[in-house]
Design an enzyme around this catalytic site. Structure first.
Site, mmCIF file in Angstrom:
data_model
loop_
_atom_site.group_PDB
_atom_site.id
_atom_site.type_symbol
_atom_site.label_atom_id
_atom_site.label_comp_id
_atom_site.label_asym_id
_atom_site.label_seq_id
_atom_site.Cartn_x
_atom_site.Cartn_y
_atom_site.Cartn_z
ATOM 1 N N TYR A 1 16.979 -31.713 6.972
ATOM 2 C CA TYR A 1 17.436 -31.352 5.632
ATOM 3 C C TYR A 1 16.983 -32.402 4.616
ATOM 4 O O TYR A 1 16.435 -32.074 3.563
ATOM 5 C CB TYR A 1 18.963 -31.210 5.625
ATOM 6 C CG TYR A 1 19.510 -30.709 4.319
ATOM 7 C CD1 TYR A 1 19.662 -29.345 4.086
ATOM 8 C CD2 TYR A 1 19.861 -31.593 3.298
ATOM 9 C CE1 TYR A 1 20.152 -28.877 2.871
ATOM 10 C CE2 TYR A 1 20.349 -31.140 2.088
ATOM 11 C CZ TYR A 1 20.493 -29.782 1.882
ATOM 12 O OH TYR A 1 20.973 -29.324 0.676
ATOM 13 N N HIS B 1 14.029 -32.094 1.535
ATOM 14 C CA HIS B 1 14.331 -32.368 0.130
ATOM 15 C C HIS B 1 13.534 -33.558 -0.402
ATOM 16 O O HIS B 1 13.207 -33.599 -1.590
ATOM 17 C CB HIS B 1 15.835 -32.564 -0.071
ATOM 18 C CG HIS B 1 16.574 -31.278 -0.135
ATOM 19 N ND1 HIS B 1 16.937 -30.574 0.994
ATOM 20 C CD2 HIS B 1 16.984 -30.537 -1.197
ATOM 21 C CE1 HIS B 1 17.549 -29.465 0.625
ATOM 22 N NE2 HIS B 1 17.590 -29.416 -0.702
ATOM 23 N N TYR C 1 20.148 -33.089 -10.740
ATOM 24 C CA TYR C 1 20.601 -32.386 -9.539
ATOM 25 C C TYR C 1 20.648 -33.384 -8.388
ATOM 26 O O TYR C 1 19.641 -33.977 -8.023
ATOM 27 C CB TYR C 1 19.622 -31.248 -9.236
ATOM 28 C CG TYR C 1 20.067 -30.206 -8.241
ATOM 29 C CD1 TYR C 1 21.160 -30.385 -7.417
ATOM 30 C CD2 TYR C 1 19.358 -29.017 -8.124
ATOM 31 C CE1 TYR C 1 21.545 -29.413 -6.519
ATOM 32 C CE2 TYR C 1 19.731 -28.035 -7.230
ATOM 33 C CZ TYR C 1 20.822 -28.240 -6.428
ATOM 34 O OH TYR C 1 21.193 -27.275 -5.535
ATOM 35 N N TRP D 1 12.289 -20.857 -0.779
ATOM 36 C CA TRP D 1 12.990 -22.091 -0.417
ATOM 37 C C TRP D 1 14.192 -21.777 0.469
ATOM 38 O O TRP D 1 14.438 -22.453 1.460
ATOM 39 C CB TRP D 1 13.414 -22.855 -1.675
ATOM 40 C CG TRP D 1 14.097 -24.149 -1.358
ATOM 41 C CD1 TRP D 1 15.441 -24.403 -1.379
ATOM 42 C CD2 TRP D 1 13.472 -25.372 -0.945
ATOM 43 N NE1 TRP D 1 15.691 -25.698 -1.018
ATOM 44 C CE2 TRP D 1 14.493 -26.320 -0.745
ATOM 45 C CE3 TRP D 1 12.147 -25.752 -0.733
ATOM 46 C CZ2 TRP D 1 14.234 -27.624 -0.340
ATOM 47 C CZ3 TRP D 1 11.891 -27.057 -0.330
ATOM 48 C CH2 TRP D 1 12.925 -27.978 -0.136
ATOM 49 N N TRP D 2 14.938 -20.744 0.108
ATOM 50 C CA TRP D 2 16.080 -20.357 0.936
ATOM 51 C C TRP D 2 15.642 -20.024 2.357
ATOM 52 O O TRP D 2 16.285 -20.445 3.317
ATOM 53 C CB TRP D 2 16.788 -19.152 0.337
ATOM 54 C CG TRP D 2 17.587 -19.419 -0.894
ATOM 55 C CD1 TRP D 2 17.924 -20.625 -1.439
ATOM 56 C CD2 TRP D 2 18.157 -18.432 -1.742
ATOM 57 N NE1 TRP D 2 18.664 -20.446 -2.574
ATOM 58 C CE2 TRP D 2 18.827 -19.113 -2.782
ATOM 59 C CE3 TRP D 2 18.167 -17.043 -1.731
ATOM 60 C CZ2 TRP D 2 19.507 -18.440 -3.794
ATOM 61 C CZ3 TRP D 2 18.839 -16.374 -2.739
ATOM 62 C CH2 TRP D 2 19.505 -17.071 -3.758
#
Length: 104
Positions: free
Chosen positions: A18, A22, A41, A76-77
């Site tokens: 993860y 990112h 963000y 992306w999902w």
């Protein structure tokens, strides 16, 4: 600016993946978010539970609601789905948090 916070969940054996994904956020994903008024963000991980706490500023709700409809967001999902709890459309299971304190 509107402050938003959400909670999501990453699988415990996928923390490193993860973070790595990112760290290498696709430039077109970053550009799309900025184009839709997303600023500052950040995502934080509670390692004991796998909970992800996301905090972001958005310029307006209407523009932000369009993010999920973009092709790059859908991709992306799908890319992130193996790492975290998702809905049927592969969007992350996400719970909006209610602000209970703010110090400017």
């Amino acid at each position: 600016m509107i402050r938003k916070a959400t909670v999501m969940k990453v699988y415990k054996d996928k923390y490193d993946d993860y973070k790595q994904r990112h760290d290498k956020l696709w430039p077109e994903m970053a550009e799309m978010l900025k184009a839709h008024g997303v600023h500052h963000y950040s995502i934080f991980l509670l390692e004991e539970t796998g909970q992800l706490f996301a905090y972001l500023l958005v310029e307006d709700e209407d523009s932000f609601s369009e993010v999920a409809k973009t092709e790059i967001c859908q991709k992306w999902w799908a890319y992130m789905a193996p790492l975290m709890e998702t809905n049927d459309d592969l969007s992350p299971v996400s719970h909006d948090l209610k602000e209970v304190f703010y110090l400017a």
